[in-house]
Enzyme design. Structure first.
Site, mmCIF file in Angstrom:
data_model
loop_
_atom_site.group_PDB
_atom_site.id
_atom_site.type_symbol
_atom_site.label_atom_id
_atom_site.label_comp_id
_atom_site.label_asym_id
_atom_site.label_seq_id
_atom_site.Cartn_x
_atom_site.Cartn_y
_atom_site.Cartn_z
ATOM 1 N N ASP A 67 -2.482 -6.566 1.494
ATOM 2 C CA ASP A 67 -1.953 -5.927 2.700
ATOM 3 C C ASP A 67 -2.705 -4.647 3.062
ATOM 4 O OD1 ASP A 67 -1.008 -4.460 0.524
ATOM 5 O OD2 ASP A 67 1.058 -5.115 0.765
ATOM 6 N N ASP A 136 12.761 -2.548 -2.739
ATOM 7 C CA ASP A 136 13.595 -3.461 -1.943
ATOM 8 C C ASP A 136 13.263 -4.929 -2.228
ATOM 9 O OD1 ASP A 136 11.191 -3.884 -0.633
ATOM 10 O OD2 ASP A 136 11.863 -3.159 1.326
ATOM 11 N N HIS A 138 10.307 -6.452 -2.190
ATOM 12 C CA HIS A 138 9.218 -7.108 -1.464
ATOM 13 C C HIS A 138 8.031 -7.446 -2.368
ATOM 14 C CE1 HIS A 138 7.414 -2.907 -0.252
ATOM 15 N NE2 HIS A 138 6.890 -3.311 -1.391
ATOM 16 N N GLU A 143 9.169 -7.794 3.641
ATOM 17 C CA GLU A 143 10.411 -7.045 3.491
ATOM 18 C C GLU A 143 11.624 -7.981 3.515
ATOM 19 O OE1 GLU A 143 9.773 -4.314 2.407
ATOM 20 O OE2 GLU A 143 8.934 -2.838 3.787
HETATM 21 P P1 PGA Z 1 4.425 0.718 -6.331
HETATM 22 O O1 PGA Z 1 4.618 -0.261 -5.095
HETATM 23 O O2 PGA Z 1 3.501 0.007 -7.259
HETATM 24 O O3 PGA Z 1 3.807 1.967 -5.769
HETATM 25 O O4 PGA Z 1 5.774 0.928 -6.927
HETATM 26 C C1 PGA Z 1 4.907 -1.590 -5.326
HETATM 27 C C2 PGA Z 1 5.066 -2.337 -4.042
HETATM 28 O O5 PGA Z 1 5.519 -1.754 -3.046
HETATM 29 O O6 PGA Z 1 4.761 -3.530 -4.023
#
Ligand code: PGA
Length: 257
Positions: A67, A136, A138, A143
């Site tokens: 992404d 959350d 994802h 999302e």
């Molecule tokens: P993070 O993000 O590794 O910074 O916790 C994970 C994600 O949003 O997939």
């Protein structure tokens, strides 16, 4: 789904790097899906160490990132393009022509997303996809509520994700509201998915990912339907799992034939 519980972040990162190393040894032109965020940074450090010590050659490896934020040019220090170069690509012998990171500044996003999907297909599909998980639930930036069949597309981030990621920006208003992300359906086509999670904040989404119902409210839970998903978590992220003893037992007694 194979669940591997490690003592801490370092152990989680080492295990993940070893899996990636073994995959590259088996297939030097591996098509490797990559993730950003804090979680995989330790894994990337370990891959750099392996490269420096002559254990790994990335010259034929092809990469696709999950992404990118919409609106951030590649040289912006919070773009995922910048992140990947800073945390991994600048330190290994990857061929820049083999690196694919979605563009956050495409002119026609619908066309661009289709192009990205086509590039993945042209490369023969993703062999091994590295994933983090959002608080959350994802994967990528898919999302809650995203179709579990979604393809690469332009998406709106949740307020929770914007809050989570504001730690990297000067102020919350600076966090982009939109992103381009591989879809859940795109991710599910990877031959192997390797999801990493550490810390207490990930305990709830990890419990749904591994033991909860499959639901678009926690898009990572789609991995329960993946024929070859590996989840590596540290103790804190595993703290809400019910079958920890079995996961440990199954890992220690995994078939080696
Ligand atoms: P993070 O993000 O590794 O910074 O916790 C994970 C994600 O949003 O997939």
């Amino acid at each position: 789904m194979q669940v591997i519980i490690k003592e801490n972040y370092d152990e989680m990162s080492k295990e993940a790097a070893q899996i990636i190393r073994d995959a590259i040894h088996l297939k030097p032109n591996l098509v490797l899906g990559l993730a950003t965020g804090s979680t995989p940074v330790g894994t990337y450090k370990e891959l750099i160490r392996m490269y420096e010590e002559g254990e790994l050659d990335f010259s034929k490896v092809v990469t696709f990132n999950l992404d990118e934020y919409v609106g951030l040019p590649p040289n912006h220090d919070q773009s995922y393009h910048y992140f990947m170069h800073d945390k991994l690509f600048n330190h290994i012998n990857i061929n820049p022509a083999n690196v694919h990171i979605p563009s956050g500044i495409a002119k026609d996003f619908a066309k661009y997303c289709q192009w990205y999907e086509d590039e993945i297909k042209k490369a023969g599909g993703i062999d091994l996809q590295v994933l983090g998980i959002g608080s959350d639930g994802h994967i990528g930036f898919n999302e809650p509520g995203t179709s579990l069949a979604s393809r690469t597309s332009l998406v709106t981030l949740t307020e929770e994700t914007i809050r989570d990621n504001s730690r990297f920006f000067e102020k919350e208003e600076d966090v982009p509201r939109f992103a381009i992300t591989m879809g859940v359906g795109t991710i599910m086509e990877a031959k192997c998915c390797l999801l990493l999670a550490n810390g207490e904040k990930k305990a709830d989404p990890v419990s749904v990912l591994v033991e909860g119902p499959i639901t678009s409210q926690v898009t990572a839970s789609a991995l329960q339907m993946h024929p070859n998903a590996i989840v590596i978590v540290d103790k804190a992220a595993a703290s809400k799992l019910k079958r920890v003893d079995y996961y440990k037992w199954a890992y220690e007694n995994r078939p080696r034939f």
